[in-house]
Motif scaffolding. Structure first.
Motif, PDB file in Angstrom:
ATOM      1  N   ASN A  94       0.659  -1.126  -0.022  1.00 18.60           N
ATOM      2  CA  ASN A  94       0.047  -0.073  -0.088  1.00 18.60           C
ATOM      3  C   ASN A  94       0.961   1.155  -0.022  1.00 18.60           C
ATOM      4  OD1 ASN A  94       0.996  -0.013   2.671  1.00 18.60           O
ATOM      5  ND2 ASN A  94      -0.956  -0.761   3.566  1.00 18.60           N
ATOM      6  N   ASP A  95       2.157   1.155   0.351  1.00 15.81           N
ATOM      7  CA  ASP A  95       3.362   2.357  -0.088  1.00 15.81           C
ATOM      8  C   ASP A  95       3.449   2.339  -1.269  1.00 15.81           C
ATOM      9  OD1 ASP A  95       5.074   4.356   0.407  1.00 15.81           O
ATOM     10  OD2 ASP A  95       5.416   3.694   2.124  1.00 15.81           O
ATOM     11  N   PRO A  96       3.398   3.402  -2.094  1.00 14.89           N
ATOM     12  CA  PRO A  96       3.863   3.398  -3.486  1.00 14.89           C
ATOM     13  C   PRO A  96       5.259   3.680  -3.320  1.00 14.89           C
ATOM     14  CG  PRO A  96       2.829   5.747  -2.914  1.00 14.89           C
ATOM     15  CD  PRO A  96       2.532   4.426  -1.876  1.00 14.89           C
ATOM     16  N   ASP A  97       6.045   3.997  -2.414  1.00 12.59           N
ATOM     17  CA  ASP A  97       7.561   4.302  -2.341  1.00 12.59           C
ATOM     18  C   ASP A  97       8.142   3.099  -1.973  1.00 12.59           C
ATOM     19  OD1 ASP A  97       7.465   6.980  -3.072  1.00 12.59           O
ATOM     20  OD2 ASP A  97       6.946   7.434  -0.812  1.00 12.59           O
ATOM     21  N   ARG A  98       7.571   1.875  -1.633  1.00 11.09           N
ATOM     22  CA  ARG A  98       8.222   0.695  -1.155  1.00 11.09           C
ATOM     23  C   ARG A  98       7.205  -0.524  -1.840  1.00 11.09           C
ATOM     24  NH1 ARG A  98       8.053   3.164   4.175  1.00 11.09           N
ATOM     25  NH2 ARG A  98      10.085   3.995   4.549  1.00 11.09           N
ATOM     26  N   PRO A  99       7.571  -0.682  -2.980  1.00 13.19           N
ATOM     27  CA  PRO A  99       6.859  -1.574  -3.952  1.00 13.19           C
ATOM     28  C   PRO A  99       7.437  -2.999  -3.764  1.00 13.19           C
ATOM     29  CG  PRO A  99       8.330  -0.555  -5.465  1.00 13.19           C
ATOM     30  CD  PRO A  99       8.179   0.116  -3.880  1.00 13.19           C
ATOM     31  N   TYR A 100       7.778  -3.432  -2.840  1.00 15.79           N
ATOM     32  CA  TYR A 100       8.283  -4.783  -2.381  1.00 15.79           C
ATOM     33  C   TYR A 100       7.980  -5.313  -1.049  1.00 15.79           C
ATOM     34  CZ  TYR A 100      11.119  -1.839   0.441  1.00 15.79           C
ATOM     35  OH  TYR A 100      11.647  -0.878   1.402  1.00 15.79           O
ATOM     36  N   LEU A 101       8.142  -6.818  -1.023  1.00 17.03           N
ATOM     37  CA  LEU A 101       7.732  -7.314   0.298  1.00 17.03           C
ATOM     38  C   LEU A 101       8.415  -8.510   0.394  1.00 17.03           C
ATOM     39  CD1 LEU A 101       3.567  -8.080  -0.252  1.00 17.03           C
ATOM     40  CD2 LEU A 101       4.849  -6.295   1.283  1.00 17.03           C
ATOM     41  N   GLY A 102       9.040  -8.710   1.643  1.00 10.74           N
ATOM     42  CA  GLY A 102       9.520  -9.967   1.994  1.00 10.74           C
ATOM     43  C   GLY A 102       8.588 -11.234   2.109  1.00 10.74           C
ATOM     44  N   VAL A 103       8.875 -12.484   1.870  1.00  8.10           N
ATOM     45  CA  VAL A 103       8.289 -13.512   1.799  1.00  8.10           C
ATOM     46  C   VAL A 103       8.555 -14.348   2.940  1.00  8.10           C
ATOM     47  CG1 VAL A 103       7.012 -15.531   0.553  1.00  8.10           C
ATOM     48  CG2 VAL A 103       7.703 -13.194  -0.653  1.00  8.10           C
ATOM     49  N   THR A 104       7.798 -14.719   3.927  1.00  8.25           N
ATOM     50  CA  THR A 104       8.320 -15.526   5.111  1.00  8.25           C
ATOM     51  C   THR A 104       7.333 -16.683   5.402  1.00  8.25           C
ATOM     52  OG1 THR A 104       6.756 -14.253   6.616  1.00  8.25           O
ATOM     53  CG2 THR A 104       8.889 -13.325   6.095  1.00  8.25           C
ATOM     54  N   ASP A 105       7.843 -17.576   6.112  1.00 10.99           N
ATOM     55  CA  ASP A 105       7.099 -18.686   6.677  1.00 10.99           C
ATOM     56  C   ASP A 105       6.140 -18.285   7.969  1.00 10.99           C
ATOM     57  OD1 ASP A 105       8.801 -18.553   8.921  1.00 10.99           O
ATOM     58  OD2 ASP A 105       9.949 -20.274   8.050  1.00 10.99           O
ATOM     59  N   GLU A 106       5.740 -19.247   8.615  1.00 11.77           N
ATOM     60  CA  GLU A 106       4.663 -18.964   9.495  1.00 11.77           C
ATOM     61  C   GLU A 106       5.527 -18.392  10.949  1.00 11.77           C
ATOM     62  OE1 GLU A 106       1.347 -19.200   9.455  1.00 11.77           O
ATOM     63  OE2 GLU A 106       1.501 -20.048   7.306  1.00 11.77           O
ATOM     64  N   GLU A 107       6.779 -18.659  10.944  1.00  7.26           N
ATOM     65  CA  GLU A 107       7.609 -17.997  11.724  1.00  7.26           C
ATOM     66  C   GLU A 107       8.190 -16.781  11.795  1.00  7.26           C
ATOM     67  OE1 GLU A 107       7.642 -19.732  14.793  1.00  7.26           O
ATOM     68  OE2 GLU A 107       6.376 -21.303  14.037  1.00  7.26           O
ATOM     69  N   GLY A 108       8.123 -16.251  10.586  1.00 11.65           N
ATOM     70  CA  GLY A 108       8.541 -14.719  10.278  1.00 11.65           C
ATOM     71  C   GLY A 108       9.976 -15.179   9.728  1.00 11.65           C
ATOM     72  N   ARG A 109      10.391 -16.269   9.379  1.00  9.70           N
ATOM     73  CA  ARG A 109      11.767 -16.430   8.614  1.00  9.70           C
ATOM     74  C   ARG A 109      11.615 -15.967   7.064  1.00  9.70           C
ATOM     75  NH1 ARG A 109      12.260 -20.462  12.758  1.00  9.70           N
ATOM     76  NH2 ARG A 109      10.912 -21.782  11.441  1.00  9.70           N
ATOM     77  N   LEU A 110      12.503 -15.652   6.628  1.00 12.28           N
ATOM     78  CA  LEU A 110      12.841 -15.084   5.203  1.00 12.28           C
ATOM     79  C   LEU A 110      12.878 -16.111   4.244  1.00 12.28           C
ATOM     80  CD1 LEU A 110      12.563 -12.395   3.580  1.00 12.28           C
ATOM     81  CD2 LEU A 110      15.035 -12.556   3.161  1.00 12.28           C
ATOM     82  N   LEU A 111      11.925 -16.183   3.284  1.00 15.44           N
ATOM     83  CA  LEU A 111      12.134 -17.169   2.202  1.00 15.44           C
ATOM     84  C   LEU A 111      12.602 -16.888   0.818  1.00 15.44           C
ATOM     85  CD1 LEU A 111       8.794 -19.351   3.209  1.00 15.44           C
ATOM     86  CD2 LEU A 111      11.194 -20.028   3.815  1.00 15.44           C
ATOM     87  N   GLY A 112      11.968 -15.540   0.539  1.00 15.94           N
ATOM     88  CA  GLY A 112      12.006 -14.841  -0.535  1.00 15.94           C
ATOM     89  C   GLY A 112      11.617 -13.543  -0.612  1.00 15.94           C
ATOM     90  N   MET A 113      11.495 -12.794  -1.779  1.00 19.26           N
ATOM     91  CA  MET A 113      11.115 -11.445  -2.032  1.00 19.26           C
ATOM     92  C   MET A 113      10.233 -11.423  -3.325  1.00 19.26           C
ATOM     93  SD  MET A 113      13.574  -8.101  -1.332  1.00 19.26           S
ATOM     94  CE  MET A 113      12.899  -6.556  -1.699  1.00 19.26           C
ATOM     95  N   VAL A 114       9.567 -10.447  -3.068  1.00 23.92           N
ATOM     96  CA  VAL A 114       8.502 -10.206  -4.417  1.00 23.92           C
ATOM     97  C   VAL A 114       8.302  -8.616  -4.450  1.00 23.92           C
ATOM     98  CG1 VAL A 114       6.336 -10.238  -2.957  1.00 23.92           C
ATOM     99  CG2 VAL A 114       6.536 -10.684  -5.541  1.00 23.92           C
ATOM    100  N   THR A 115       8.466  -8.158  -5.788  1.00 18.99           N
ATOM    101  CA  THR A 115       8.188  -6.724  -6.076  1.00 18.99           C
ATOM    102  C   THR A 115       6.821  -6.536  -6.850  1.00 18.99           C
ATOM    103  OG1 THR A 115       9.565  -6.813  -8.001  1.00 18.99           O
ATOM    104  CG2 THR A 115      10.592  -6.444  -5.922  1.00 18.99           C
ATOM    105  N   ARG A 116       6.429  -5.389  -6.989  1.00 21.58           N
ATOM    106  CA  ARG A 116       5.239  -4.987  -7.939  1.00 21.58           C
ATOM    107  C   ARG A 116       5.646  -5.352  -9.418  1.00 21.58           C
ATOM    108  NH1 ARG A 116       3.789   0.183  -6.070  1.00 21.58           N
ATOM    109  NH2 ARG A 116       2.725  -0.776  -4.499  1.00 21.58           N
ATOM    110  N   ASN A 117       6.668  -5.076  -9.588  1.00 17.92           N
ATOM    111  CA  ASN A 117       7.341  -5.250 -11.056  1.00 17.92           C
ATOM    112  C   ASN A 117       7.251  -7.097 -11.222  1.00 17.92           C
ATOM    113  OD1 ASN A 117       7.919  -2.931 -11.696  1.00 17.92           O
ATOM    114  ND2 ASN A 117       9.834  -2.884 -11.270  1.00 17.92           N
ATOM    115  N   ASP A 118       7.519  -7.607 -10.112  1.00 21.78           N
ATOM    116  CA  ASP A 118       7.352  -9.276 -10.207  1.00 21.78           C
ATOM    117  C   ASP A 118       5.926  -9.459 -10.635  1.00 21.78           C
ATOM    118  OD1 ASP A 118       9.918  -9.660  -9.836  1.00 21.78           O
ATOM    119  OD2 ASP A 118       9.618  -9.767  -7.806  1.00 21.78           O
ATOM    120  N   LEU A 119       5.032  -8.931 -10.071  1.00 20.28           N
ATOM    121  CA  LEU A 119       3.544  -9.384 -10.222  1.00 20.28           C
ATOM    122  C   LEU A 119       3.097  -8.632 -11.479  1.00 20.28           C
ATOM    123  CD1 LEU A 119       2.301  -8.731  -6.416  1.00 20.28           C
ATOM    124  CD2 LEU A 119       3.502 -10.588  -7.579  1.00 20.28           C
TER     125      LEU A 119
END
Length: 535
Positions: A94-119
């Motif tokens: 929802n923040d246009p200046d931060r078009p990215y998200l970390g992708v985590t498991d149920e414990e909050g551990r990082l698995l990957g990353m996704v950007t608006r460009n990826d989508l």
């Protein structure tokens, strides 16, 4: 953003270095500056007693002047779970200046990353990609993404091949459509819905209706064709279908990440190799803590520091030259100090740095509370050896009387308590406890001072062995150690290294002990003596 001032003494700190850092940090805070007291080594026994007696916390250990990622402000740790859908991820961005998200498991551990460009790429790639992705979609995710409901749920598992058909009811029979195992979007005609189920549709998505005809329901159960009622019209339903895919199928796995203990300068070097917009910052267990954005990293400000009881880079905390030095408060020689900008510099010929800090407080009209007065007085006692050192001035003595009155303590009692705790019980172990590095006539010279109540020949011989080992390991050209025996009012000088011969007429050896009477001060007596011999 207010940057904290880090007030730190020299490496291998003595009591004056520790206590003046604590006092200077409090002076900064009282005058409206965020400041924290630091130390570049262990707290010596005499300083530890003073801090505990007057109720002060130990300064925090600072091992490197560079800032680590955990010490700077990161962008928020916005993330989604690997099992969330593309639609969920887009809602989280929802923040246009931060078009990215970390992708985590149920414990909050990082698995990957996704950007608006990826989508966005999903909608711009060829049809084959969309087909492959929709093959992975789950029935519940499809219904939720379409703001709809699962109206018919057969026992048989979902069987869709990823292709989508939009069927418009007309005078022509729907038999002309190839729908086997496809996701079929159809309107509110029960006749068309029934024929599509019988032709083997993999999933029926109904639009412009809120009910399923009983005959269609019965056929859907028999043929194993789930039915979803969409909350959108045909066009949006066809668009949103592709957003029902779980993020784990489109994320970038194992992105470039930074551990929180990494120094910012090292992170910047790594960023120049990859040139992404943002980098996840994680802890040792890969929990996502935030993001380091490229723009923020390139514009970060180095640690702001105040040096007390020293000025030379060689005596400062590791990588001290990389910090932004804001002030120096010292009573030693000025030795090769350079700054990138104008600084406050207070250097006086006085017995201790604590004396200078006390004067700064009085000049600023800041009343000294009893505990602070006692702490400053203790630093003066430690560094002047109870006002017996030749570095002691009349100013030190007069200010000591004032501080004793403010603190409500007896100077003689305080001196006895402090000096009884400051003596070494193991000369070899304490070799590096108060060791300073100097550039003398272009030579690497290091001078240590050890205070003790007694020193036997065997102890001095063992210390000389340790000094020779230190020289061999460090490569220093000259190591001088002054073993100051307080009851005798003098020091034994020991020397090791390739330049030790230059001091042979004043140093003790394995064959002969020479007590240098009244030799008590490193800066006023020992360093000038070494400089004279090497010059």
């Amino acid at each position: 953003m207010i940057l904290t001032l880090y007030v730190c003494g020299h490496r291998n700190p003595d009591a004056d270095s520790i206590l003046s850092a604590v006092a200077t940090a409090e002076l900064c805070r009282v005058t409206g500056h965020a400041a924290v007291a630091c130390r570049a080594g262990s707290v010596p026994a005499d300083a530890a007693w003073v801090l505990k007696h007057f109720g002060f916390d130990f300064p925090q250990l600072l091992e490197d002047a560079r800032l680590s990622l955990q010490e700077i402000q990161l962008s928020p740790a916005q993330s989604c779970r690997a099992i969330d859908t593309i639609f969920d991820a887009l809602q989280s961005m929802n923040d246009p200046d931060r078009p990215y998200l970390g992708v985590t498991d149920e414990e909050g551990r990082l698995l990957g990353m996704v950007t608006r460009n990826d989508l966005a790429d999903i909608g711009m790639q060829d049809t084959a990609l969309g087909i492959r992705l929709l093959q992975t979609a789950r029935l519940e995710d499809i219904a939720r993404t379409l703001s709809g409901t699962v109206a018919v749920r057969p026992e048989a598992p979902l069987h869709i091949d990823g292709r989508v058909s939009i069927v418009a009811w007309s005078d022509h029979s729907v038999s002309r459509y190839e729908v086997k195992d496809r996701i079929v979007i159809v309107g509110d005609s029960p006749e068309a819905q029934l024929k599509l189920v019988e032709q083997g549709a993999g999933l029926l998505v109904l639009v412009w209706t809120d009910r399923v005809d009983p005959a269609v329901r019965q056929a859907a159960l028999e043929y194993g064709c789930p039915v979803v009622i969409s909350g959108h019209g045909s066009m949006n339903t066809s668009r949103y279908l592709y957003f029902s895919v779980q993020i784990r199928h489109v994320m970038t796995p194992d992105p470039v990440t930074f551990r929180r203990t990494l120094f910012v300068q090292e992170a910047i070097r790594e960023m120049r190799r990859h040139r992404y917009r943002a980098y996840p910052v994680v802890d040792d267990e890969m929990h996502l803590l935030g993001f380091l954005e490229t723009d923020a990293a390139l514009n970060f400000q180095e640690r702001k520091m105040i040096r007390v009881d020293h000025n030379e880079d060689g005596q400062s905390v590791k990588n001290g030259s990389l910090a932004r030095v804001q002030a120096v408060i010292d009573h030693h020689r000025v030795g090769g100090f350079l700054s990138r900008e104008p600084v406050f510099y207070r250097c006086e010929i006085l017995g201790s740095t604590c004396t200078i800090v006390a004067r700064l407080c009085l000049e600023a009209g800041i009343p000294l509370r009893p505990a602070m007065a006692g702490l400053l007085l203790s630093g003066m006692i430690c560094d002047t050896l109870g006002f017996r050192s030749p570095t002691t001035t009349e100013t030190d003595r007069q200010l000591a009387e004032y501080l004793a009155n403010q603190a409500g303590v007896d100077i003689s009692w305080l001196e006895q308590e402090i000096l009884s705790r400051g003596g070494s019980t193991d000369l070899v172990q304490d070799l590096e406890s108060d060791l300073k590095q100097f550039d003398v006539c272009g030579h690497d010279v290091r001078i240590a001072q050890i205070l003790t109540g007694d020193a036997s020949r065997q102890e001095l011989d063992a210390l000389l062995d340790a000094m020779e080992d230190y020289v061999a390991a460090s490569g220093t050209e000259l190591l001088v150690t002054a073993v100051t025996v307080l009851p005798l009012g003098g020091s034994y000088l020991l020397a090791a290294g390739e330049l030790a011969w230059a001091l042979s007429d004043v140093t003790s050896s394995r064959m002969q002990l020479r007590l240098q009477e009244d030799l008590l001060s490193r800066k006023k007596q020992i360093l000038p003596l070494v400089s004279e011999k090497l010059g």
